[in-house]
Design a protein around this motif. Sequence first.
Motif, PDB file in Angstrom:
ATOM      1  N   GLU A 180       1.133   4.870   0.162  1.00  7.38           N
ATOM      2  CA  GLU A 180       1.907   5.536   1.210  1.00  7.38           C
ATOM      3  C   GLU A 180       1.724   4.773   2.517  1.00  7.38           C
ATOM      4  N   GLN A 184       8.562   0.400   2.828  1.00  7.74           N
ATOM      5  CA  GLN A 184       7.862   1.665   2.706  1.00  7.74           C
ATOM      6  C   GLN A 184       8.154   2.336   1.365  1.00  7.74           C
ATOM      7  N   ARG A 222       5.731   3.040  -1.826  1.00 15.02           N
ATOM      8  CA  ARG A 222       5.570   4.427  -2.260  1.00 15.02           C
ATOM      9  C   ARG A 222       5.669   4.520  -3.784  1.00 15.02           C
ATOM     10  N   THR A 254      -3.344   5.908   0.975  1.00 14.08           N
ATOM     11  CA  THR A 254      -2.499   6.091   2.161  1.00 14.08           C
ATOM     12  C   THR A 254      -3.001   5.112   3.215  1.00 14.08           C
TER      13      THR A 254
END
Lengths: 320, 303, 355, 311, 512
Positions: free
Chosen positions: E377, E368, E372, E348
């Motif tokens: 993330e 994004q 992902r 992340t």
Amino acid sequence: MESILEIRELRVGKDHDGHFQAILDNVNFEVKQGETLAIVGESGCGKSMTALSIMGLLPRAIQIASGKVIFGGKDLAGLSRKEIDQVRGKDIAMIFQEPMTSLNPSFTIGNQLSEVLKIHTALQPNERKERVLELLSQVGIPDPAGKFKSYPHELSGGMRQRVMIAMALACNPKMLIADEPTTALDVTIQAQVLNLLSEIQSQYQMAVMLITHDLGVVAETCQRVIVMYAGQVIEEASVEDLFEQPMHPYTIGLMQSAPRLGVAKEKLHVIEGTVPDIRDMPTGCRFHPRCESATDLCKEKEPQLEERGHGRRVRCWHTA
Amino acid sequence: MEGPAVGKSIAAIQNPAKTSKAAAELSTWAAFAKNKMGLVAFIVLLLFIVIALAAPLIVPYDPLEQNTAQRLQGPSADHFLGTDSYGRDVFSRILIGSQTSLIVGFIGVAISGIIGFSIGMIAGYKGGWIDDILMRILESIMTIPLILLGMMVLVALSSNLSTMILVISIGLIPGCARIARGSTLEIKEKEFIKATISMGGSSFRIIFMHILPNILGPLLVVSTLNMASVIRIEASLSFLGMGVKPPTPTWGNMIQEGFQFITLSPGLSLYPGIALMILSIAFNLIGDAMRDAIDPHLKHQRK
Amino acid sequence: MRVCNRSLQGKRASAGGAGTWKEGSLLAHCVESEDLLVVKDLRKHFSMKGGIFGQETDSVKAVDGVSFTVKKGETFSIVGESGCGKSTTGMCLLRLTEPTSGQVVFNNINILKQNQKALRAIRKDMQVIFQDPYSSLNPKHTIKQIVSEPFRINRTIHKSEIEDRVVSLLRVVGLRPDHLNRFPHEFSGGQRQRIGIARALALHPKLIVCDEPVSALDVSIQSQILNLLEELQEQFALTYIFISHDLSVIEHISDRVAVMYLGKIVEMGEREQIFNNPQHPYTKALLSSVPLAEPKLKSKRQRILLSGDVPNPRNPPQGCHFHTRCPIKADRCMQEPPSLQEVETGQLVSCHFVQ
Amino acid sequence: MAKYIIRRILIALPTMFITLSIIFFSLRILPGDPALAILGEGASEEVLAKLREQMGLNVPVWQQYVNYLAGIFRGDFGESISTGKPVSEMIQSIFPHTMRLAIGGLIVGCVIGIPLGILSAIKQNTTMDNAIRFIAMIGISFPPFFLAILFMVVFSLKIELFPSMGAGETFMENLYHLVLPSLTLGVILGAILMRFVRSSMLDEINQDYVRTARSKGASEKLVIYKHVLRNSLIPVITVIGLDITALLSGAILTETIYSRPGLGSMAVGAIVARDFPTLQGCLVLFTILVVGVNLVVDVSYSLVNPKIRPS
Amino acid sequence: QTSKPAEGGSNSVQSQEKVLKIASFGDFETADPHFNTITTADEVVRESIYNGLVRFKPGSTKAEDIEADLAEKWENNKEGTIWTFHLRKGVKWHQGYGDFTSADVKWSYERVMNPETASPASLHTRSIAKIETPDDYTVVFHLKQADPTFLLRLVANGNGPGKIVKKEAVEAAGKDYKFKPVGTGPFIFKEHRIREKVVLEKNPDYFRGEPKLNHVEIYAMKEQPTVDVAMDKGDIHMTIGIGDELWMNNRRKNKDVVLDYSRHPLFWFLHLNTSMKPYDDIRVRKAIAHAINSKGFVEQVMGLDLAKVPTSTITSNLFGHADIGIYEYNPELSKKLLAEAGYPNGITLPQNNASSSPTSLNKMTWVQEQLRTSGIELPMTVVDSNTNSANNRKNLNGLILQGFPARPHADFLLTPYFHGASIIGKPTGYANLAHYEKSDALIDQARVEMDPEKAKSIYVQIQQQIKDEYVMVPLAETYIPLVRRKEVQLGYDMTAIPTTIYLVTENTDLVP
Ligand SMILES: Nc1ncnc2c1ncn2[C@@H]1O[C@H](COP(=O)(O)OP(=O)(O)OP(=O)(O)O)[C@@H](O)[C@H]1O
Ligand SMILES: Nc1ncnc2c1ncn2[C@@H]1O[C@H](COP(=O)(O)OP(=O)(O)OP(=O)(O)O)[C@@H](O)[C@H]1O
Ligand SMILES: [Mg+2]
Ligand SMILES: [Mg+2]
């Protein structure tokens, strides 16, 4: 004496989940020309409903189920809105208990008084004003010209009640219904207003139906009395007769339970219990649960309003 | 003290009306249920809550998954409400979007309610300078259009879910306080308050034990109506580009994204808009029904 | 607990110490243990904010220099027309309304000088019953909650005892224990008033201020409550301050009576003195205004009809407040306010013509 | 009367003062840099520093605050950072647009809301009443921006009836361009007013004085249109006053969607550009507007409502 | 003199009054040419009011197409340090400010060079040592060192110091100059109504001939659909479009509307901030780079009409560009790299800002989602573009989307975005958000290299170096879609323009 208003078998009530709840049950009485008739009874017994039925002013939810209200040969209960508008304010006028809220706060006293004249007479505006000023001074309002332009909130309760009376008198009605006109007033003001009412009554020779719960007021201002209990008339008599010799146990209890000025009393009489709820009326005589002399008969069978001579009527099994 | 009741004068009390506490509550509920629109709205709301809770399980597609080969498709068997400009499934996104609306709604209303109602009750009960100062401050907040205030705060603190809730709460506090204050002023004059003071009851006790239960009805109504406002405000701010952070879908963001393509594929904006409307109407209807059920005055008029 | 038979006569005799009032001897009186409550020169002015800066421009002198004493076990009544300051006086005694000035000495303690904590302790001994049986009970609380609240606030007894106490209190006022979990709206006005009385009795007060406790009730219910009050007084040795505008009720229940007009006491005395021998023209008019339920007296009775309304308390008349309506007023009345003077033992009148 | 108005203004002053302070300090916590907003990302640090200095952003905050308050007192809101024009001048030129929109919305709202409210109350519990109430319910549930979009799609895109942008030149054009935006605002306001008028009428119908009027023999028409209406419309004034903020909030979104010049869109633009003076100016104007409207509402309320007419 | 009301349909053009209406997203801000913004309104105003010494031939942005504007001809010495311009005679300033002379040129450039002015265009005048005006119609620039890009820097179009202003007008207007511009161009500034529109009026004395349009009006608009509708109805004649294939296809359906592309590419790439954890780890940067499928984005979202997949770490139209390829899309590799870097279960990234402006937000949303799917993330906070820039400047972001329109030479991209001197935080800091400085020497060397071939080879090295360091991820080269109503005749052949909106020239016309 001629009777001016006759109420026959009046049943008034509301619909509650499909079944009828009677607020007034078989109300029968008449008002004679020029007399002052008192209607007394405890709160919720249907005094106001009686008056409002006559005027056709019952609240939305409540209707006349049966019976007649005969005034001047016509059955008021059967009139259309247009027709009854001709009668209201002109032939029968009414004043209410709450002088604080019975006048429209947004219009001047003069405006509201002139309105009655505008509805029922052909007077010109300036004639109307003259008449209004005359009425105002007749009901003892100081400075009528000034008060003509006042708004209701600028007047005291007593003054407002005077204005209401002036409004009622505007078209020289044959009959005046006063629903607890002095309950909201102080004793000294009450005395003034009652005084005014009886003066006017004798001057105009109109019939007055005075609703009150105060026996003192009855004794001092009225000629005849109707006593109501739980939506029914239970006793009718002349004032002297009633106070001399009340017949119905409820009337007796009522008179004894009120402390009276000058009558020193060790302990007050008590009518036990409370007024029955209209949703839950006792069978038989409606007063029997609170009556000291109730018998089985009272529990089972409903007594009728019976003549007892001298214009007296009583609804009780046990008074001869 | 025991033994026989005092004296003969004490009347044999009749059975009072047969209702008890539960029955009293039931009757309010019954009055509410009688209002058909209110009931329908309530069911709709429950449905939305269930959907929001179950959304991750029932969505046909991953609401974030972009499928650039299938962009801006109309409703079809595959995609119930079509796809958006990234090829994401609109239906799934609307389902997930209900979460944001309800979360913002419930938490926003809760926060603004707790703060606003407390302020209102304290100001109303205490009166005097406390009242003056609190009310002046709240009035000032009310003066600034909520949308601008919201934008300023969102710009200042960055736009995410918690800021959004904060903003909306701030915006609603004055209204809540006003209602609570008004109701408090009314209740405050009641004699049972004086009775409690005469026994030595503290202000805290009076406010929370006596005033609060009595104004709870109107407060609940306001809160329900506020839910509808919150949802609309959230959407409005999102529409201005001050929304909850991506990739979380929210109805406001969806409407905004779809607006670019309104001529091409109006559904993109319309569907989330309609969902928003339905939820907002539901809250408003429930609020109205509650008001009618609680306010006996209006109950009369309804026959 | 045994129900005593009432003996009004006896009570009157013990309470009716005549001529206890002497000008300026008030503080001396405090010491006399018989006086439960001494009120001296009590004033309450409600300020009306009306100036440009919201400053006080005007004030309603709701209570304007009222003094009286109440003895243990007696019923002291205040009577007067609406707005004359009866309730305000009552509320000031309990400091439910903060008086502007004056002294209220209860049990030898000046209530107005106490801080909140001390006040709490005193309040146990002074309770109040209100006029409106509808607004005096919290509609959201059960009867149990309402009647037990005094215990919960003052923690005079243990939690476990509360329920028993509440039940016995309900019995005392004639309610059944199975009413405990009901809400006020399920009761009639008279029953509610009984609940209010039960609550007032909870902490064994010495003094109860009854602010028009029967005005909202029907006659038949009114008599029930009046009888109950009298019985309780006997039983618990209560002292009442009884406020009413109904002269017949006052006559029935009082030992001593004060007549108020526009924030001042105009006449005060034993019940018999006030009702049989009123001295102040206002008292006279008031008594003569009461409609009597005796049609035979109708013609005989001599009525004094007062003209006009009660003046606005914001702007009371100069001199004697009553002069605008007084049938016997003179020039002096318009300038000089009369003072309360003893005209007979125990009877005080505030009138230039009755000295 | 004059005394009443003066007092009312004096009461409004603390509110104004607090609002102005809230505005000032909340603006100072905005991140972002006006200099950067002007020069764009492709500017060197040196150049940025120079510009910041020129814009007087390096004075201590309290001094800025004093200057700000003093400026407002003189009716001087400073110069816009992004345009360099005096803010007061900008507001002057743009204010009429917002005013027109607000008035337009108000008129539409009253024209829709008041008669329907009356009708609904008179026909209480009929189909007509239910229909009107349902529509009003939908009306109050619309977010203004969504309604604006719908109107645009329907009346401008599908049936090309009204323009979708701009404000127009001549008076007639102004009106023409005003139709959709004011409808948007007006419909929502109308729904609110309708509900209020209805419940206010029903409240009044149950008042004692209505019974008095009927007992005089007044026809139902007279009762409703003279006695009930007047009293039920008095509180409507207050509702309009309270809704003025909502109306302005709605105007912000409506102006944006219909590309109208206006205070709202200017304020939004100023937030984005960190144009503090302009934003301050807009907010101050909003404040004055809201406080002013409420003042007018209070005063007119006291004029039409004889009960509280100050002496 | 106000415009006629729009009647709707295509017959809105009256025979006497030809008013061209342009939609601008955002209000007009400044007409001062030395403070550049790329708002449509500002661009139209600047391009129509001013001239420079040289310009791109309308419709082109190639270096070969640079043509004379206020200069008739020019020459430079062999070392590239002295540039002499011979000026056009008889050019008149707007609003009676007299004749155009060499003094105006000198004053104009010196204005930009003056640090007090704080003009961002001063970046392009750094190499100037002094300016001489031997006579009224000759200007000589002396440079501190050779500058092969000098002429490109002077080009009047778009951002730069090139537009010539009038000293007296600037001084007379003071701060208000941005609303009282005086130039020599085909149109004269008439009025600005805040948040509504700007009105330009034709300059009948324009040296290239009288313009065919009477007025140009630029409306401040906010929302694309509003503009589309207005265009369909004829209320608007031209505007900038949305870089989305679906939108463009839809526009094409309307026969009254013509869709053009300005093939002057905008280069979109992600800067990876190496000064920040975990971006300091090259394996993480690699993982990010390989997780992004630029090809898919370009082909499916943008459409090939509008965009193409970049082929290097710089834009393909720049001098110096070489096709060295971009990172391969390989999610598996990406996951493997992450595992190597110590993130076997995915990573992340730190909280990142994204600008709320639709053009960047849609790209960031796409990025994004791409990340992902490879287990990276990217928590994103949407902020307004100003906050975003400020945060970038404060070095708060790790992954920054950059969109860059360059003049056709590598140095215009490399110096501000990849040179150590441009690292954010330094006084000379610009837009180097990657904190990358490995190529400084090469960039400096190439900048002064007059031999094109030598320069090219250095630029190839730089591109490769940047690629190997994984400090940026190329996303797309997009063209700018522009739409106009068919009655608009541009008056030039449209292949590429240096601005984001059509140029309006004296030849632009409305023909119903
Ligand atoms: N609007 C109404 N809707 C339903 N029931 C009503 C309504 N108004 C009165 N009632 C019921 O009708 C009955 C008679 O009421 P009414 O007002 O005639 O009594 P009243 O004798 O005038 O009493 P009071 O002395 O309190 O005025 C009461 O039981 C009351 O509950
Ligand atoms: N909170 C208040 N603020 C201002 N004036 C008040 C307030 N409370 C009472 N008053 C005024 O004080 C005067 C006395 O009021 P109070 O309630 O004591 O009269 P009262 O004798 O109890 O009358 P009632 O018989 O109507 O209960 C009245 O004129 C009233 O208007
Ligand atoms: Mg009644
Ligand atoms: Mg009182």
